[in-house]
Design an enzyme around this catalytic site. Structure first.
Site, short mmCIF file in Angstrom:
data_model
loop_
_atom_site.label_atom_id
_atom_site.label_comp_id
_atom_site.label_asym_id
_atom_site.label_seq_id
_atom_site.Cartn_x
_atom_site.Cartn_y
_atom_site.Cartn_z
N GLY A 11 52.96 42.18 43.77
CA GLY A 11 53.93 41.32 44.47
C GLY A 11 55.00 40.85 43.51
O GLY A 11 54.70 40.48 42.37
N ARG A 72 52.34 48.35 45.06
CA ARG A 72 50.90 48.30 44.75
C ARG A 72 50.43 49.74 44.90
O ARG A 72 50.35 50.24 46.01
CB ARG A 72 50.18 47.36 45.72
CG ARG A 72 50.62 45.91 45.56
CD ARG A 72 49.70 44.96 46.32
NE ARG A 72 50.04 43.58 46.04
CZ ARG A 72 50.82 42.82 46.81
NH1 ARG A 72 51.31 43.30 47.93
NH2 ARG A 72 51.09 41.58 46.48
N ASP A 103 46.87 40.51 38.43
CA ASP A 103 45.60 41.10 37.98
C ASP A 103 45.46 42.58 38.33
O ASP A 103 44.94 43.37 37.54
CB ASP A 103 44.38 40.30 38.48
CG ASP A 103 44.35 40.15 39.98
OD1 ASP A 103 45.34 40.50 40.65
OD2 ASP A 103 43.32 39.68 40.51
N THR A 125 53.15 36.31 38.73
CA THR A 125 52.70 36.21 40.11
C THR A 125 52.88 34.77 40.56
O THR A 125 52.53 33.84 39.80
CB THR A 125 51.22 36.63 40.29
OG1 THR A 125 50.76 36.10 41.55
CG2 THR A 125 50.30 36.13 39.20
N ASP A 127 51.14 33.27 42.51
CA ASP A 127 49.82 32.68 42.75
C ASP A 127 49.30 31.88 41.55
O ASP A 127 48.47 31.00 41.71
CB ASP A 127 48.79 33.77 43.08
CG ASP A 127 49.18 34.59 44.30
OD1 ASP A 127 50.00 34.09 45.09
OD2 ASP A 127 48.67 35.71 44.45
N ASP A 129 47.23 32.75 39.35
CA ASP A 129 45.77 32.87 39.33
C ASP A 129 45.25 33.72 38.17
O ASP A 129 44.16 34.28 38.24
CB ASP A 129 45.28 33.45 40.67
CG ASP A 129 45.90 34.81 40.98
OD1 ASP A 129 46.82 35.23 40.25
OD2 ASP A 129 45.46 35.45 41.95
N ARG A 171 47.07 33.72 47.87
CA ARG A 171 45.95 34.67 48.03
C ARG A 171 44.63 33.90 48.04
O ARG A 171 44.46 33.05 48.91
CB ARG A 171 45.98 35.71 46.91
CG ARG A 171 45.28 36.99 47.28
CD ARG A 171 45.34 37.98 46.15
NE ARG A 171 46.66 38.54 45.98
CZ ARG A 171 47.10 39.62 46.60
NH1 ARG A 171 46.32 40.27 47.42
NH2 ARG A 171 48.32 40.07 46.39
#
Ligand code: F6P
Length: 319
Positions: A11, A72, A103, A125, A127, A129, A171
Site C-alpha cells: 500500500g 502487491r 511487512d 505504511t 498502519d 505496524d 489493517r
C-alpha cells in the site's frame, strides 16, 4: 556498490516519494548509479526498470503516492517469479536494493537477501505496524488527515447533537485510531489490541449527554469492528441518532507532513549508506529522534507493541 535499485511495494504511503528522492540523490552524490523499479516486485519480474537521474526526482518531495508505482505482487511469491526477478537484477547490473514498504515488502526483501541480492528495507505504511521503529513513513500524515476529518465532523456532530462514528484504516492494528483518537479528543477509541464492551461505550455516551454534551466522536479501527456495525449498536442501545464516516483511502493520500518528509529523507540516505558499507538484510528505523538499524529477520517475527499507556491516557482524558 556501483548500482543500487529502488522500489516501492504494498500500500502506498505519503512520504514514499521523499524517500525515493533521498535514495536517488544520495546515490548520485556518492557517485553510484541508481535504477528505479516500476510496480514493486512485479517490475523486477517484468524487467520494468529505468535509470534515475537528479531530475527524475525533482518536484516530488511534497507529493503523496509513489512515482515508481506500487503493487502487491503474487508472482514474486512463486519460485519462478523470484528466479525471473534475480535474472533481471543481474541483467541490469544492480548490486543492491532499497525496498520501501511494509511487512509484505520486507518478506520479499528477505527472499532477495537469501538469493544473494543485498537488500535494505525502509518502513513505509500508514498502519505503523512495523516493529523496530517508532514511526513508519506515512503514519504521521495519515493521522493528521484523520484529525482534520474529526475536526470537521465535530462541527456538524455538535450542530445536530449526534454521535458520529469514524472508521479508520490500520489493517490488524490500532495505531492510527489511537493517535488520531487522542489528538482528536474522541470519546471512545476501539482498537483490535483492546477488547471493548459496547455497553460501556454507550454508558459513556449517555453520561456525556446527561452532562449536557452536544456530540460524541467514536473512532473505530477497521481491525476492531465495522463502523456501520458499531453505529447500529449505539443507536439501538442509546436511542440516539448516529452517523458513520468510513475514511478509507483518503488516509493514504495527500501531501506528506514535515515529519514524514524528514523521516523519509533520513531513512533513504541511511539505507544507501548501509548498502555502501556492505550491509544486507537490514531495516532502517527511528527510535526517538535517532535513526537505528535492525535485522530484517528479527523485525519480521516481532509484533509491534501497542502503546497501552497512551490508550489509558485517552480513556482518562475522555472521561
Ligand atoms: O496497509 C495499508 C492499508 O491502507 C491498510 O490500512 C488497509 O487495510 C489496506 O492497506 C487497504 O488495502 P488496499 O489498498 O488494497 O485496499
Amino acid at each position: 556498490m556501483n548500482t543500487i535499485g529502488i522500489l516501492t511495494s504494498g500500500g502506498d504511503a505519503p512520504g514514499m516519494n521523499a524517500a525515493i528522492r533521498a535514495v536517488v540523490r544520495k546515490c548520485i552524490y556518492d557517485g553510484i548509479n541508481v535504477k528505479g523499479i516500476i510496480r514493486g516486485f512485479n517490475g523486477l519480474i517484468s524487467g520494468d526498470i529505468k535509470t534515475m537521474d537528479i531530475g527524475s526526482v525533482a518536484d516530488i518531495i511534497h507529493r503523496g503516492g509513489t512515482i515508481l508505482l506500487t503493487a502487491r505482487s503474487e508472482k514474486f511469491k512463486t519460485e519462478e517469479g523470484q528466479k525471473k526477478a534475480v535474472e533481471n537484477i543481474k541483467k541490469h547490473k544492480i548490486d543492491g536494493l532499497v525496498i520501501i514498504g511494509g511487512d509484505g515488502s520486507f518478506r520479499g526483501a528477505q527472499v532477495l537477501n537469501r538469493l544473494g541480492i543485498p537488500s535494505i528495507g525502509i518502513p513505509a505504511t500508514i498502519d505503523n505496524d512495523i516493529a523496530g521503529t517508532d514511526y513508519s513513513i506515512g503514519f504521521d500524515t495519515a493521522v493528521n488527515t484523520v484529525i482534520d476529518v474529526i475536526n470537521k465532523i465535530r462541527d456538524t456532530a455538535t450542530s445536530h447533537e449526534r454521535i458520529n462514528v469514524i472508521e479508520v484504516m490500520g489493517r490488524d492494528s490500532g495505531f492510527i485510531a489511537l493517535e488520531a483518537g487522542l489528538a482528536g479528543g474522541a470519546e471512545s477509541i476501539l482498537v483490535p489490541e483492546v477488547k471493548f464492551d459496547i455497553n460501556k461505550v454507550c454508558d459513556k455516551i449517555i453520561r456525556g449527554y446527561q452532562r449536557g454534551k452536544l456530540h460524541s466522536i467514536i473512532i473505530v479501527a477497521e481491525g476492531a469492528a465495522s463502523g456501520f456495525g458499531i453505529s447500529e449498536s449505539i443507536k439501538t442501545i442509546t436511542g440516539f441518532e448516529t452517523r458513520v464516516t468510513v475514511l478509507g483511502h483518503i488516509q493514504r493520500g495527500g501531501n506528506p507532513t514535515a515529519l514524514d518528509r524528514v523521516l523519509a529523507s533520513r531513512m533513504g540516505s541511511k539505507a544507501v549508506e548501509l548498502l555502501e558499507n556492505g550491509e544486507e538484510n537490514k531495516m532502517v528505523g527511528v527510535i526517538g529522534r535517532q535513526i537505528v538499524v535492525n535485522d530484517l529477520s528479527e523485525i519480521l517475527v516481532q509484533k509491534k507493541e501497542f502503546n497501552y499507556d497512551i490508550y489509558k491516557l485517552a480513556e482518562v482524558l475522555s472521561i
